[in-house]
Design a protein around this motif. Structure first.
Motif, PDB file in Angstrom:
ATOM      1  N   GLN A   1       0.778  -1.278   0.191  1.00 28.81           N
ATOM      2  CA  GLN A   1       0.023   0.172   0.068  1.00 28.81           C
ATOM      3  C   GLN A   1       0.721   1.097   0.061  1.00 28.81           C
ATOM      4  O   GLN A   1       1.965   1.148   0.547  1.00 28.81           O
ATOM      5  N   VAL A   2       0.276   2.332  -0.743  1.00 30.07           N
ATOM      6  CA  VAL A   2       1.044   3.552  -0.548  1.00 30.07           C
ATOM      7  C   VAL A   2       0.270   4.667  -0.244  1.00 30.07           C
ATOM      8  O   VAL A   2      -0.914   4.799  -0.743  1.00 30.07           O
ATOM      9  N   GLN A   3       1.184   5.861   0.399  1.00 31.18           N
ATOM     10  CA  GLN A   3       0.066   7.040   0.649  1.00 31.18           C
ATOM     11  C   GLN A   3       0.882   8.080  -0.061  1.00 31.18           C
ATOM     12  O   GLN A   3       1.834   8.121  -0.081  1.00 31.18           O
ATOM     13  N   LEU A   4      -0.020   8.855  -0.705  1.00 31.04           N
ATOM     14  CA  LEU A   4       0.324  10.068  -1.572  1.00 31.04           C
ATOM     15  C   LEU A   4      -0.072  11.371  -1.061  1.00 31.04           C
ATOM     16  O   LEU A   4      -0.911  11.586  -0.361  1.00 31.04           O
ATOM     17  N   VAL A   5       0.974  12.441  -0.994  1.00 35.33           N
ATOM     18  CA  VAL A   5       1.077  13.650  -0.404  1.00 35.33           C
ATOM     19  C   VAL A   5       1.301  14.620  -1.445  1.00 35.33           C
ATOM     20  O   VAL A   5       2.429  14.604  -1.996  1.00 35.33           O
ATOM     21  N   THR A  28       7.496   0.051  -1.660  1.00 33.35           N
ATOM     22  CA  THR A  28       7.537  -0.475  -3.069  1.00 33.35           C
ATOM     23  C   THR A  28       7.014   0.525  -3.986  1.00 33.35           C
ATOM     24  O   THR A  28       6.464   0.225  -4.973  1.00 33.35           O
ATOM     25  N   PHE A  29       7.399   1.820  -3.749  1.00 36.83           N
ATOM     26  CA  PHE A  29       6.988   3.010  -4.607  1.00 36.83           C
ATOM     27  C   PHE A  29       7.495   2.556  -6.013  1.00 36.83           C
ATOM     28  O   PHE A  29       6.735   2.906  -6.879  1.00 36.83           O
ATOM     29  N   SER A  30       8.716   2.127  -6.089  1.00 35.06           N
ATOM     30  CA  SER A  30       9.311   1.773  -7.411  1.00 35.06           C
ATOM     31  C   SER A  30       8.527   0.767  -8.293  1.00 35.06           C
ATOM     32  O   SER A  30       8.825   1.054  -9.662  1.00 35.06           O
ATOM     33  N   ARG A  31       7.562   0.233  -7.697  1.00 38.05           N
ATOM     34  CA  ARG A  31       6.859  -0.686  -8.615  1.00 38.05           C
ATOM     35  C   ARG A  31       5.594  -0.237  -9.127  1.00 38.05           C
ATOM     36  O   ARG A  31       5.033  -0.684  -9.987  1.00 38.05           O
ATOM     37  N   TYR A  32       5.378   1.064  -8.790  1.00 36.27           N
ATOM     38  CA  TYR A  32       4.080   1.640  -9.042  1.00 36.27           C
ATOM     39  C   TYR A  32       4.100   2.716 -10.173  1.00 36.27           C
ATOM     40  O   TYR A  32       5.217   3.236 -10.509  1.00 36.27           O
ATOM     41  N   ALA A  33       3.171   2.469 -11.200  1.00 35.86           N
ATOM     42  CA  ALA A  33       3.108   3.527 -12.147  1.00 35.86           C
ATOM     43  C   ALA A  33       2.255   4.867 -11.305  1.00 35.86           C
ATOM     44  O   ALA A  33       1.640   4.532 -10.405  1.00 35.86           O
ATOM     45  N   ILE A  34       2.631   6.201 -12.009  1.00 38.48           N
ATOM     46  CA  ILE A  34       2.327   7.420 -11.463  1.00 38.48           C
ATOM     47  C   ILE A  34       1.545   8.034 -12.332  1.00 38.48           C
ATOM     48  O   ILE A  34       1.998   8.233 -13.455  1.00 38.48           O
ATOM     49  N   GLY A  35       0.237   8.533 -12.045  1.00 38.81           N
ATOM     50  CA  GLY A  35      -0.513   9.584 -13.079  1.00 38.81           C
ATOM     51  C   GLY A  35      -0.764  10.780 -12.148  1.00 38.81           C
ATOM     52  O   GLY A  35      -0.964  10.867 -11.133  1.00 38.81           O
ATOM     53  N   TYR A  94      -4.903  19.642  -8.661  1.00 43.03           N
ATOM     54  CA  TYR A  94      -4.290  18.560  -9.027  1.00 43.03           C
ATOM     55  C   TYR A  94      -3.991  17.548  -8.044  1.00 43.03           C
ATOM     56  O   TYR A  94      -3.698  17.564  -7.035  1.00 43.03           O
ATOM     57  N   TYR A  95      -4.160  16.106  -8.867  1.00 41.57           N
ATOM     58  CA  TYR A  95      -3.954  15.058  -7.762  1.00 41.57           C
ATOM     59  C   TYR A  95      -2.869  14.120  -8.397  1.00 41.57           C
ATOM     60  O   TYR A  95      -2.774  13.806  -9.719  1.00 41.57           O
ATOM     61  N   CYS A  96      -2.047  13.618  -7.640  1.00 44.04           N
ATOM     62  CA  CYS A  96      -1.291  12.223  -8.111  1.00 44.04           C
ATOM     63  C   CYS A  96      -1.788  11.038  -7.717  1.00 44.04           C
ATOM     64  O   CYS A  96      -2.709  10.816  -6.465  1.00 44.04           O
ATOM     65  N   ALA A  97      -1.733   9.948  -8.513  1.00 45.68           N
ATOM     66  CA  ALA A  97      -2.237   8.874  -8.215  1.00 45.68           C
ATOM     67  C   ALA A  97      -1.612   7.467  -8.586  1.00 45.68           C
ATOM     68  O   ALA A  97      -0.345   7.852  -9.592  1.00 45.68           O
ATOM     69  N   ALA A  98      -1.261   6.591  -8.061  1.00 44.17           N
ATOM     70  CA  ALA A  98      -0.557   5.375  -8.277  1.00 44.17           C
ATOM     71  C   ALA A  98      -1.356   4.162  -8.515  1.00 44.17           C
ATOM     72  O   ALA A  98      -2.506   3.948  -7.962  1.00 44.17           O
ATOM     73  N   THR A  99      -0.848   3.376  -9.314  1.00 42.87           N
ATOM     74  CA  THR A  99      -1.332   2.019  -9.649  1.00 42.87           C
ATOM     75  C   THR A  99      -0.350   1.083  -9.493  1.00 42.87           C
ATOM     76  O   THR A  99       0.622   1.089  -9.830  1.00 42.87           O
ATOM     77  N   GLN A 100      -0.869  -0.081  -8.942  1.00 42.82           N
ATOM     78  CA  GLN A 100       0.027  -1.084  -8.432  1.00 42.82           C
ATOM     79  C   GLN A 100       0.418  -2.241  -9.852  1.00 42.82           C
ATOM     80  O   GLN A 100       1.397  -2.618  -9.672  1.00 42.82           O
ATOM     81  N   SER A 101      -0.129  -1.699 -11.038  1.00 40.11           N
ATOM     82  CA  SER A 101       0.206  -2.740 -12.063  1.00 40.11           C
ATOM     83  C   SER A 101       1.719  -2.265 -12.625  1.00 40.11           C
ATOM     84  O   SER A 101       2.204  -3.114 -13.234  1.00 40.11           O
ATOM     85  N   GLY A 102       1.922  -0.859 -12.387  1.00 43.36           N
ATOM     86  CA  GLY A 102       3.448  -0.571 -12.662  1.00 43.36           C
ATOM     87  C   GLY A 102       3.311  -0.233 -14.091  1.00 43.36           C
ATOM     88  O   GLY A 102       4.267   0.720 -14.692  1.00 43.36           O
ATOM     89  N   VAL A 103       2.387  -0.398 -15.106  1.00 45.81           N
ATOM     90  CA  VAL A 103       2.295  -0.087 -16.503  1.00 45.81           C
ATOM     91  C   VAL A 103       1.457   1.218 -16.457  1.00 45.81           C
ATOM     92  O   VAL A 103       0.664   1.591 -15.553  1.00 45.81           O
ATOM     93  N   GLY A 109      -9.792   5.184 -13.382  1.00 44.15           N
ATOM     94  CA  GLY A 109     -10.498   3.895 -12.720  1.00 44.15           C
ATOM     95  C   GLY A 109      -9.509   2.710 -12.324  1.00 44.15           C
ATOM     96  O   GLY A 109      -9.567   2.016 -11.643  1.00 44.15           O
ATOM     97  N   GLN A 110      -8.448   3.027 -13.252  1.00 41.83           N
ATOM     98  CA  GLN A 110      -7.106   1.905 -13.145  1.00 41.83           C
ATOM     99  C   GLN A 110      -6.100   1.993 -11.830  1.00 41.83           C
ATOM    100  O   GLN A 110      -5.183   1.606 -11.847  1.00 41.83           O
ATOM    101  N   TYR A 111      -6.491   3.469 -11.355  1.00 41.64           N
ATOM    102  CA  TYR A 111      -5.557   3.857 -10.189  1.00 41.64           C
ATOM    103  C   TYR A 111      -6.112   3.373  -8.658  1.00 41.64           C
ATOM    104  O   TYR A 111      -7.207   3.852  -8.451  1.00 41.64           O
ATOM    105  N   ASN A 112      -5.280   3.010  -8.067  1.00 40.99           N
ATOM    106  CA  ASN A 112      -5.527   2.296  -6.879  1.00 40.99           C
ATOM    107  C   ASN A 112      -5.546   3.411  -5.822  1.00 40.99           C
ATOM    108  O   ASN A 112      -6.276   3.220  -4.819  1.00 40.99           O
TER     109      ASN A 112
END
Length: 124
Positions: A1-5, A28-35, A94-103, A109-112
Motif C-alpha cells: 500500500q502507498v500513501q500520496l501527498v 514499494t513505490f518503485s513498482r507503481y506507475a504514477i499519474g 491537481y492529484y497524483c495517483a498510483a497504480t500497482q500494475s506498474g504499467v 479507474g485503473q489507479y488504486n
C-alpha cells in the motif's frame, strides 16, 4: 500500500511555471506507475500525464504536451510534474495517483491510490 501527498500548488500568472511534487510512503513505490490528474470546478477529473514504474515510458494529454513534464525519483519516493507556460485554463485541483500494475495507464479507474490534491490557480 502507498500513501500520496501532493505539494507545490499555488497562484501564478499566465506564462509562469510551477513544480508539483507527489511524495509517497511505502517501500514499494518503485513498482507503481504514477499519474497526475486534474479537476477544474464543475468538470470531471482528467488525466494530465503518467509515467510507468521504470520511468522509461511517459504519456501526456495533448493540451499539455510541450509544456508539462512528469518525472520520478524512486530514491526519494517522489514523482513531480513540472508545469511551464501555464494558462488560465490549467487552473484546477491537481492529484497524483498510483497504480500497482506498474504499467502506464490512462484511465482514472485503473489507479488504486490517490492523494488529497493541491490547488493550482493561473491568473490572466
Amino acid at each position: 500500500q502507498v500513501q500520496l501527498v501532493e505539494s507545490g500548488g499555488g497562484l501564478v500568472q499566465a506564462g509562469g511555471s510551477l513544480r508539483l511534487s507527489c511524495a509517497a510512503s511505502g517501500r514499494t513505490f518503485s513498482r507503481y506507475a504514477i499519474g497526475w490528474f486534474r479537476q477544474a470546478p464543475g468538470k470531471e477529473r482528467e488525466l494530465v500525464a503518467a509515467i510507468n514504474w521504470s520511468g522509461v515510458s511517459t504519456y501526456y494529454v495533448d493540451f499539455v504536451k510541450g509544456r508539462f513534464t512528469i518525472s520520478r525519483d524512486d530514491a526519494k519516493n517522489t514523482a513531480d510534474l513540472q508545469m511551464n507556460s501555464l494558462k488560465p485554463e490549467d487552473t484546477a485541483e491537481y492529484y497524483c495517483a498510483a497504480t500497482q500494475s506498474g504499467v502506464l495507464l490512462t484511465s482514472l479507474g485503473q489507479y488504486n491510490y490517490w492523494g488529497q490534491g493541491t490547488r493550482v490557480t493561473v491568473s490572466s
